[in-house]
Design a protein around this motif. Structure first.
Motif, short mmCIF file in Angstrom:
data_model
loop_
_atom_site.label_atom_id
_atom_site.label_comp_id
_atom_site.label_asym_id
_atom_site.label_seq_id
_atom_site.Cartn_x
_atom_site.Cartn_y
_atom_site.Cartn_z
N PHE A 275 -27.39 -87.76 -3.16
CA PHE A 275 -27.56 -86.82 -4.27
C PHE A 275 -29.03 -86.69 -4.65
O PHE A 275 -29.53 -85.58 -4.88
N ALA A 276 -29.76 -87.81 -4.72
CA ALA A 276 -31.18 -87.77 -5.04
C ALA A 276 -31.95 -87.00 -3.97
O ALA A 276 -32.90 -86.26 -4.27
N THR A 277 -31.56 -87.17 -2.72
CA THR A 277 -32.22 -86.42 -1.64
C THR A 277 -32.00 -84.92 -1.79
O THR A 277 -32.91 -84.12 -1.56
N LEU A 278 -30.79 -84.54 -2.21
CA LEU A 278 -30.50 -83.12 -2.38
C LEU A 278 -31.33 -82.50 -3.50
O LEU A 278 -31.92 -81.44 -3.34
N ILE A 279 -31.35 -83.16 -4.66
CA ILE A 279 -32.00 -82.54 -5.82
C ILE A 279 -33.52 -82.55 -5.70
O ILE A 279 -34.20 -81.80 -6.40
N THR A 280 -34.08 -83.41 -4.84
CA THR A 280 -35.53 -83.43 -4.66
C THR A 280 -36.00 -82.62 -3.47
O THR A 280 -37.20 -82.54 -3.22
#
Length: 710
Positions: A275-280
Motif C-alpha cells: 500500500f505504501a508503494t502504491l501511494i508513493t
C-alpha cells in the motif's frame, strides 16, 4: 421503548415534510424543481404517516406501505431528473450518461410498481422478496449516480445552494442503500435502521428548506476540484484497503492453524508495504489523475490551479533551481513528465543548450539556426510529438529533426517558445509517467505557458545584459576619472618641462619644481593604489581649514588672468573632508571660471557661514550659461564644451564629491553676464583638545609655481 422511538421518529418525519411542503407552497412554486420538491415533500409525509400508522394501528397493509415506498423513491428520482433536465439545457452534461441513467431509473421504477400493483390487485407474485430488496438497492444506487452527475457540475448550474439538495438527497439514498444491503445480507430489515429512518429523513428537511430559500437569493460558484476528487478517492481506496486488510488478516489467522498469528503478521506487513508503494508512486498518481480528469470532469486541467502553480514557481527570486530548470519543470509537469531540455537563441542566431533535467545531454548540443526544424517552427506554431513523427513522418512533411534532439532517446514533445512572433527557444519534454492522450486542450495550455515562460526568460536575459553593461559603464567611468587626473598631471609636467630650459639657474624654480614632482608622484601613487584597491572617497577624511585652503588656491591661481580675489574673514572654518580631493574640486571650479572669463573680467571668492553651513561663492563675469545647459549638460558626465581637450567630468566629479561629504554645489548664471557657483559644505566640530595640545588641520599640497609664464 422501540415503539415509542418509532413513533417519535416517523412522527417527526411527518411534521418536518409537511412544514417543508407548506413553505414551498407559500412562496416557491414557480420552477419545475420547486414544484417537484413540493410533491416529494407531500409524498414523503404520506409515506412517513403510513409507517406511523403501522406502529400505532397496524394499518395500512404491507402492500400499501410498499407501494408508498416505491412512490416516495419515484418522486425523489423525479426531482433529480428535473435537475438533470435543467442542466442539460446549458449543454454541460454528457447526453449519453444522462439518458442512460434516466432510462434505467424510470425502467426500474415501472418494473417495481407494476409488480407491486399486480401482486396487490391480482395476487400475481412476479418478484420474490429478495428481488424486491435488490430492486430497492438498485434504485438507491441510481439515485446516488444522479446526485454525482449534478454534484460534479454544480459550479456550472449557477445556484449556490444546489449543494444542499445534493447532500440531502444523497444521504436519503445512501441510508436506504445501507439498510437494504443489510437486509439482503441478513435476510431481514434491521430494527435500528428501520426505527431511525424517519428521524434521519426529518433531520435532512432543513437542508431542503435552505436550498429553497437560498436559490432565490445568491448565486452558486461551487465546484469540486480535481485535487479534492483525487484525495477523496485516495481516502476511500485507503479505507476499503484497510477493511480488506482486516478481513484478510482475520481469515489468515483463523485458517493458518498453529502458524496463524505469524502468517497474520506477515500478511499485514506485506500488505502495508504494498500500500505504501502504491501511494508513493508518481506513476500511479499520474494515472489516477488522468482517470479522474477523463471520467469526472469536462476539462482536463484545473486552470486556476495550473496558473497559480506556475506563478508561484516563477515568482521565486531564488536561483535554486535556476530559472531555465524551473521553466523545464513547469512545461514538463503539464503532461505528467519530469524530464526536459531547454535551448535558447544565442547571439549568432543558433540555439544553445541552457539546461537539462533528468536527461543526459549528448556531446554536441547546439542546433543550427538555419536547420529545417527551426525554419519549420518559425513559420508555424506546432508542438511536435516525436512518437507520432517516428510513426508517421509524412504528418510533419518529412521534417528533418537535428541530431542534438534525436540523441535524447527519452524525448517526446518539442515545444517552441516564441517572443512576440519570433522563435526564441525550444523545449524537449521527456516521456511521461503514464500514457497521456493529447488533444487541443493540452496543446493550447502548453502554448500559453510556453509564451509566458519565454517572456520571463527573455526578461532575465535582458537583465543580465543590462548588468554587464552597467559593469562596463562603471569601468569606463573609473577610467574616465583616472584619465582626467592623469591629464592634469601631464599638463603640470608639460609646463614644467617647457620652463625648465629658461629657469634652470633659478633656485626658486628648482625648489618649486621639486615640490611639483613630489605632488605629482604622490598623486600618481594614490591613483595606482585606488586602482588596485578601490576605497570610499570619504575614508581618508580629516579636519580641513576651508579658509586656509581657499587662500592657498588664490595663491596657486594668481598667475592666470583674471586673478581671483578673496573676500571674507580670516576665521578658521573646519570641514570634514579629504584635503587633497577638496583642494582639487575647488581648484577645478576656479580654473573653469578663469577659462570662461576674459582677462579684463573679475573672479571673486566669498566665504560665508550660517547655521552649521559654510558656503563658498565663486563668482565670475564670464560668458555665462543658459538655464537648459545648467539643467541638462553641466553636471552630466562625458558632456564637454572644450571639444576634444575636455573629458566633461570635472563638474560632475566635483558635485559628486561635495554630496558625498554632506554638501552640494548650486549654480546660477546668465549668458553675457556671468556665473556663480555656490559650494555648500557642512561645518565640522573641532575635536576636544587636552592640556598642552594644539589643533592641527590637513594642509593641501601646494601646487607648483612653475606656471610662471615664459
Amino acid at each position: 421503548m422501540v415503539t415509542n422511538l418509532s413513533v417519535i421518529s416517523h412522527g417527526s418525519s411527518v411534521l418536518a415534510f409537511l412544514m417543508l411542503a407548506v413553505l414551498i407552497a407559500s412562496k416557491y412554486l414557480r420552477r419545475d424543481v420547486d414544484r417537484t420538491l413540493f410533491l416529494a415533500a407531500l409524498v414523503s409525509a404520506l409515506w412517513a404517516f403510513s409507517l406511523l400508522g403501522q406502529v400505532l394501528w397496524q394499518q395500512p397493509s404491507f402492500f400499501v406501505r410498499y407501494l408508498l415506498e416505491l412512490l416516495r423513491d419515484a418522486v425523489w428520482i423525479a426531482l433529480l431528473l428535473t435537475l438533470l433536465r435543467d442542466a442539460a439545457r446549458t449543454g454541460h452534461f454528457m447526453g449519453k450518461i444522462r439518458s442512460a441513467l434516466s432510462a434505467a431509473a424510470i425502467s426500474l421504477l415501472l418494473l417495481l410498481l407494476t409488480s407491486g400493483i399486480l401482486e396487490y390487485v391480482f395476487g400475481i407474485a412476479v418478484l420474490d422478496g429478495k428481488t424486491k430488496v435488490v430492486g430497492q438497492i438498485a434504485l438507491a444506487l441510481l439515485g446516488l449516480s444522479l446526485v454525482e452527475q449534478i454534484w460534479r457540475n454544480a459550479g456550472k448550474l449557477g445556484r449556490s445552494s444546489l449543494k444542499y439538495i445534493c447532500i440531502g438527497t444523497a444521504t436519503l439514498m445512501a441510508f436506504d442503500f445501507f439498510m437494504y444491503a443489510d437486509a439482503l445480507l441478513f435476510g431481514q430489515i434491521s430494527d435500528p435502521f428501520w426505527t431511525a429512518r424517519g428521524l434521519v429523513n426529518a433531520l435532512l428537511v432543513p437542508l431542503f428548506a435552505v436550498n429553497v430559500v437560498n436559490t432565490r437569493k445568491q448565486p452558486v460558484e461551487f465546484q469540486l476540484s480535481r485535487s479534492a476528487v483525487y484525495h477523496v478517492g485516495t481516502l476511500t481506496f485507503a479505507g476499503l484497503y484497510l477493511i480488506f486488510l482486516a478481513v484478510g488478516g482475520y481469515y489468515v489467522k483463523v485458517m493458518g492453524g498453529d502458524w496463524g498469528e505469524a502468517l497474520q503478521v506477515l500478511f499485514i506487513t506485506l500488505s502495508m508495504v504494498f500500500f505504501a508503494t502504491l501511494i508513493t508512486s508518481r506513476r500511479i498518481r499520474a494515472r489516477l489523475m488522468i482517470f479522474i480528469s477523463q471520467n469526472f470532469f469536462d476539462y482536463k486541467y484545473d486552470y486556476r490551479e495550473q496558473w497559480l502553480k506556475m506563478t508561484r514557481e516563477l515568482a521565486n527570486l531564488d536561483d535554486s533551481p535556476p530559472l531555465p530548470e524551473r521553466v523545464i519543470r513547469i512545461l514538463a509537469g503539464l503532461v505528467d513528465s519530469n524530464a526536459g531540455v531547454l535551448w535558447l537563441k544565442d547571439e549568432d542566431g543558433n540555439f544553445a543548450l541552457q539546461a537539462a533535467t533528468n536527461l543526459t545531454p549528448p556531446k554536441y548540443t547546439t542546433i543550427d539556426g538555419q536547420a529545417e526544424l527551426i525554419r519549420f517552427l518559425q513559420s508555424r506554431e506546432w508542438i511536435i510529438n516525436l512518437q507520432e513523427y517516428h510513426h508517421d513522418p509524412v504528418r510533419y512533411k518529412l521534417l528533418e529533426i537535428p541530431d542534438a534532439i534525436t540523441k535524447f532517446s527519452e524525448g517526446w514533445l518539442i515545444i517552441p517558445m516564441y517572443l512576440d512572433n519570433s522563435l526564441y527557444g525550444l523545449v524537449l519534454v521527456g516521456n511521461p509517467y503514464a500514457k497521456v492522450e493529447l488533444n487541443w486542450e493540452n496543446f493550447d495550455l502548453i502554448k500559453v505557458v510556453a509564451r509566458q515562460t519565454c517572456n520571463l526568460l527573455a526578461q532575465a536575459d535582458a537583465q543580465n545584459r543590462l548588468s554587464r553593461a552597467m559593469q562596463f559603464e562603471a569601468v569606463n567611468k573609473a577610467s574616465a576619472f583616472m584619465a582626467h587626473d592623469l591629464k592634469t598631471l601631464i599638463a603640470q609636467m608639460t609646463l614644467l618641462a617647457n620652463n625648465a630650459a629658461k629657469h634652470r639657474n633659478n633656485p626658486a624654480f628648482i625648489d618649486d619644481m621639486i615640490h611639483t614632482v613630489e605632488h605629482a608622484t604622490k598623486k600618481m601613487s594614490n591613483l595606482v593604489k585606488h586602482i588596485r584597491k578601490p576605497a570610499d572617497d570619504t575614508s581618508n577624511s580629516d579636519f580641513v581649514d576651508l579658509h586656509q585652503t581657499v587662500t592657498q588656491l588664490i595663491t596657486q591661481h594668481n598667475t592666470g588672468r583674471p586673478v581671483p580675489r578673496f573676500i571674507g574673514s580670516s576665521d578658521r572654518v573646519l570641514i570634514r573632508a579629504d584635503g587633497e580631493q577638496l583642494h582639487n574640486v575647488l581648484s577645478h571650479l576656479i580654473q573653469n571660471a578663469q577659462d570662461a572669463t576674459p582677462p579684463d573680467g573679475e573672479i571673486t571668492l566669498t566665504l560665508k557661514t550660517s547655521h552649521g553651513q559654510a558656503v563658498l561663492f565663486i563668482q565670475d563675469t564670464g560668458c555665462g550659461m543658459t538655464e537648459d545647459f545648467i539643467k541638462f549638460q553641466l553636471f552630466k558626465p562625458f558632456e564637454s564644451t572644450k571639444g576634444l581637450t575636455g573629458m566633461g567630468i570635472g563638474a560632475y566629479q566635483s558635485r559628486e564629491y561635495a554630496r558625498k561629504i554632506g554638501g552640494n554645489i548650486d549654480v546660477t548664471s546668465e549668458p553675457g553676464i556671468g556665473s556663480c557657483f555656490s559650494v555648500r559644505l557642512p561645518i565640522a566640530q573641532p575635536p576636544t583638545l587636552k592640556s598642552g595640545e594644539t589643533a592641527s588641520t590637513t594642509d593641501s599640497q601646494p601646487y607648483s609655481r612653475a606656471k610662471t609664464a615664459e
